[in-house]
Scaffold this active site. Structure first.
Site, mmCIF file in Angstrom:
data_model
loop_
_atom_site.group_PDB
_atom_site.id
_atom_site.type_symbol
_atom_site.label_atom_id
_atom_site.label_comp_id
_atom_site.label_asym_id
_atom_site.label_seq_id
_atom_site.Cartn_x
_atom_site.Cartn_y
_atom_site.Cartn_z
ATOM 1 N N GLU A 1 -53.207 49.191 -17.457
ATOM 2 C CA GLU A 1 -53.823 49.546 -18.169
ATOM 3 C C GLU A 1 -55.047 49.860 -17.332
ATOM 4 O OE1 GLU A 1 -53.949 48.447 -22.693
ATOM 5 O OE2 GLU A 1 -56.311 48.796 -21.658
ATOM 6 N N GLY B 1 -54.606 47.556 -25.722
ATOM 7 C CA GLY B 1 -52.806 47.550 -25.399
ATOM 8 C C GLY B 1 -52.678 46.259 -25.337
HETATM 9 N N1 COA Z 1 -63.954 31.761 -31.429
HETATM 10 C C1 COA Z 1 -65.254 32.133 -31.895
HETATM 11 N N2 COA Z 1 -65.399 32.686 -30.203
HETATM 12 C C2 COA Z 1 -64.800 32.658 -29.323
HETATM 13 C C3 COA Z 1 -63.942 32.166 -29.537
HETATM 14 C C4 COA Z 1 -63.291 31.790 -30.866
HETATM 15 N N3 COA Z 1 -62.078 30.872 -30.442
HETATM 16 N N4 COA Z 1 -63.140 32.719 -28.644
HETATM 17 C C5 COA Z 1 -64.081 33.266 -27.734
HETATM 18 N N5 COA Z 1 -65.389 33.463 -28.307
HETATM 19 C C6 COA Z 1 -66.005 34.475 -27.881
HETATM 20 C C7 COA Z 1 -67.085 33.977 -26.638
HETATM 21 O O1 COA Z 1 -67.655 32.680 -27.132
HETATM 22 C C8 COA Z 1 -67.530 34.884 -26.360
HETATM 23 O O2 COA Z 1 -69.032 35.385 -27.129
HETATM 24 P P1 COA Z 1 -69.978 35.848 -27.169
HETATM 25 O O3 COA Z 1 -69.946 37.532 -26.024
HETATM 26 O O4 COA Z 1 -71.374 35.669 -28.247
HETATM 27 O O5 COA Z 1 -70.838 34.589 -26.020
HETATM 28 C C9 COA Z 1 -66.506 36.048 -26.657
HETATM 29 O O6 COA Z 1 -65.450 35.763 -27.547
HETATM 30 C C10 COA Z 1 -65.803 36.879 -25.030
HETATM 31 O O7 COA Z 1 -65.178 35.775 -24.970
HETATM 32 P P2 COA Z 1 -65.547 35.377 -23.441
HETATM 33 O O8 COA Z 1 -64.920 33.495 -23.274
HETATM 34 O O9 COA Z 1 -66.312 35.371 -22.685
HETATM 35 O O10 COA Z 1 -63.742 35.929 -22.897
HETATM 36 P P3 COA Z 1 -63.763 37.109 -22.701
HETATM 37 O O11 COA Z 1 -64.350 37.939 -22.291
HETATM 38 O O12 COA Z 1 -61.995 37.540 -21.604
HETATM 39 O O13 COA Z 1 -62.763 37.743 -23.975
HETATM 40 C C11 COA Z 1 -61.442 38.017 -25.894
HETATM 41 C C12 COA Z 1 -61.613 37.492 -25.033
HETATM 42 C C13 COA Z 1 -60.038 37.748 -26.409
HETATM 43 C C14 COA Z 1 -62.856 39.098 -26.379
HETATM 44 C C15 COA Z 1 -61.205 40.054 -24.690
HETATM 45 O O14 COA Z 1 -59.971 39.205 -24.190
HETATM 46 C C16 COA Z 1 -60.236 40.587 -25.570
HETATM 47 O O15 COA Z 1 -61.334 41.611 -26.361
HETATM 48 N N6 COA Z 1 -59.002 41.318 -25.990
HETATM 49 C C17 COA Z 1 -58.201 41.760 -27.387
HETATM 50 C C18 COA Z 1 -58.035 43.511 -26.216
HETATM 51 C C19 COA Z 1 -57.241 43.155 -24.942
HETATM 52 O O16 COA Z 1 -56.642 42.041 -25.088
HETATM 53 N N7 COA Z 1 -57.212 43.643 -24.416
HETATM 54 C C20 COA Z 1 -56.185 43.837 -22.924
HETATM 55 C C21 COA Z 1 -55.511 44.941 -23.229
HETATM 56 S S1 COA Z 1 -55.035 45.882 -21.856
#
Ligand code: COA
Length: 503
Positions: free
Chosen positions: A293, A387
């Site tokens: 993506e 995605g």
């Molecule tokens: N419970 C509560 N909060 C959680 C958590 C959990 N189990 N795991 C992560 N978080 C929070 C982190 O504390 C962080 O919060 P903050 O911004 O307040 O510090 C936030 O989620 C982001 O987590 P981080 O560890 O920085 O990871 P990341 O930047 O890799 O993001 C997702 C993780 C899940 C949010 C991100 O991967 C996402 O949005 N995924 C869904 C969309 C997707 O898959 N996109 C790609 C498709 S092509």
């Protein structure tokens, strides 16, 4: 600037962002360009936010519906959320002000698979699209539109909207011409044909977008850069997750289940994804391809080193340094990158045909391999599914990754039952944390629970997970997917009450 608007008759449509914003009907659904901070309109959304603020002060409040490719930037999502100007947002966001509005109940949000957005619009499922607001690099003499750093749903918006506002951004490089591949919009059933794309690097469309120029009501000139945010260097947990995935790929090649140059890579953005890409760049696999993506810095580095032969995406998401590297060497990258509409980059037919290796970040996973990608403690949205669902069900290998704990160790990312489900156990092959990798292929739910606890859970939470699972095995009404329903979400409620999942 006129060399960016090569049709003299269109000069009469050139106006200020404020004048363009004034043409948007109150309550309109607007299809805006923009995907992960690139290629979004930079001027008119801010002017529209100002108009909404003034209308509220004058006692005539109104809101608009905002559809995009995916996440945008403070000038778009942030500006409109700050004035509470959005009624409905789709299909993905990652903006702090928008997130606050959604979670406070001020803004409706439909978190939708990115590949569905264009077809839901052309099927008429989402009502009338009044306005398309699309950033372009230029309008050429023959009416062709030069796309910018994201393609997203732009062609679908141009096709479906009643009126079109174009932002012509002179910051966007004209040397990108030739990088985009934009087929005619996919027709609605029953008129669909197979998509004739059989490799990540193939081209099946035009270099340009197009539109009915008689629908263009405004052209706004800008000279503004994308939201290019710097990436943090991968931390230890990300590096460990990356290493587990690389070892897994090596074992799959050895077992003859993957070819030596793997299969096209798809990875989400962020710290872990960057660590995986860095690991692949330093690792043994050659002549790789990506069908993904978003193209981030790690992929540029792999293209540069020659590890990655070709990259297909719908948008860039580069740091300022990554953008400079791209612009300084654009001729090199133009030969090796293609940007497609998101209903092609995320198309289930193509993902299954090409057989992607899909790696996406998650919030939490449960004992049986159900995945929550989007919600904190069941109710609050983080970003959206993006995605990940388009890829998860259709990829050759579906891998979900997360550090085993969050919030300084107060939260376990492996829980008895996920507090929200985005990807069911049926679509999940591998779960990986810095602790280890759980290969769930061919395992029944009880076998999965054993492997997930053993390989993925943090030592601080492993005994409690094992205790829950063993008691569930005894007490549950069935032994297929054993749960103690009265306790299954108790880790989440404990966190909400005490600030920790620990008992
Ligand atoms: N419970 C509560 N909060 C959680 C958590 C959990 N189990 N795991 C992560 N978080 C929070 C982190 O504390 C962080 O919060 P903050 O911004 O307040 O510090 C936030 O989620 C982001 O987590 P981080 O560890 O920085 O990871 P990341 O930047 O890799 O993001 C997702 C993780 C899940 C949010 C991100 O991967 C996402 O949005 N995924 C869904 C969309 C997707 O898959 N996109 C790609 C498709 S092509």
């Amino acid at each position: 600037m006129t060399n960016r608007i090569q049709i003299p008759a269109l000069q009469s449509k050139v106006m200020s962002a404020e004048a363009a914003a004034a043409l948007i009907p109150a309550g309109a659904t607007i299809g805006m360009s923009g995907f992960t901070g690139s290629g979004y309109p930079k001027a008119v959304p801010g002017a529209l936010a100002k108009r909404i603020e003034e209308a509220l002060a004058a006692g005539n409040p109104f809101k608009v519906n905002v559809f995009t490719g995916a996440s945008t930037a403070p000038e778009l999502d942030g500006a409109l959320a700050k004035v509470n100007g959005v009624n409905l947002r789709m299909p993905y966001q990652s903006d702090p002000d928008t997130r606050k509005r959604i979670n406070s109940g001020d803004m409706n949000y439909i978190d939708m698979h990115l590949s569905h957005m264009a077809q839901f619009t052309s099927y008429g499922f989402l009502g009338e699209m009044k306005v398309a607001m699309v950033e372009v690099a230029a309008i050429l003499e023959d009416g062709s539109l030069v796309a910018t750093t994201s393609v997203g749903n732009n062609q679908a918006w141009l096709d479906n909207a009643d009126m079109i506002i174009l932002e012509v951004n002179s910051w966007q490089s004209m040397d990108m011409i030739g990088m985009h591949d934009i087929p005619a919009s996919i027709p609605n059933p029953p008129n669909r044909q197979p998509l004739p794309l059989t490799s990540a690097g193939q081209r099946i469309g035009s270099k340009f977008m197009n539109c009915d120029l008689s629908k263009v009501v405004a052209i706004v000139e800008t000279d503004a850069c994308d939201r290019n945010s710097a990436f943090a260097a991968p931390d230890e947990a990300s590096k460990a997750i990356a290493q587990h995935i690389l070892d897994f790929f090596a074992a799959e090649v050895k077992a003859g289940r993957l070819p030596p140059n793997l299969l096209p890579l798809q990875s989400g953005v962020g710290n872990i994804a960057n660590a995986v890409l860095q690991g692949l760049n330093d690792g043994p696999f050659e002549n790789l391809a990506s069908y993904t993506e978003v193209l981030q810095d790690g992929m540029l580095a792999m293209l540069k080193s020659g590890k990655l032969a070709f990259a297909s995406a719908t948008a860039f998401s580069l740091s300022p340094d990554g953008m400079k590297e791209f612009l300084d060497n654009i001729e090199f990258y133009r030969e090796r990158i293609v940007l497609r509409p998101q209903d092609i980059s995320n198309n289930p037919e193509l993902i299954r045909r090409l057989g992607t290796l899909s790696m996406n970040g998650i919030i939490e996973a449960d004992l049986y391999g159900n995945i929550n990608s989007t919600h904190v403690m069941g109710s609050a949205i983080m970003n959206g599914i993006g995605g990940s669902g388009d890829f998860a069900r259709n990829a050759f290998l579906t891998i979900f990754m997360t550090p085993s704990t969050a919030k300084g160790g107060a939260i376990s990312s492996i829980v008895p039952m996920v507090s929200h489900v985005d990807h069911t156990e049926h679509d999940v092959m591998v779960v990986v944390t810095e602790q280890g990798l759980a290969d769930l292929r061919g395992l029944s739910p009880r076998q999965r629970a054993e492997v997930i606890i053993e390989k993925c859970a943090h030592p601080d939470f492993k005994p409690a997970l094992r205790d829950y699972y063993e008691r569930a095995l005894e007490k549950a009404n069935g032994k297929h997917t054993p749960h103690i329903l009265s306790e299954a979400l108790s880790w989440h409620t404990r966190f909400l009450e005490t600030g920790s999942m620990k008992a």
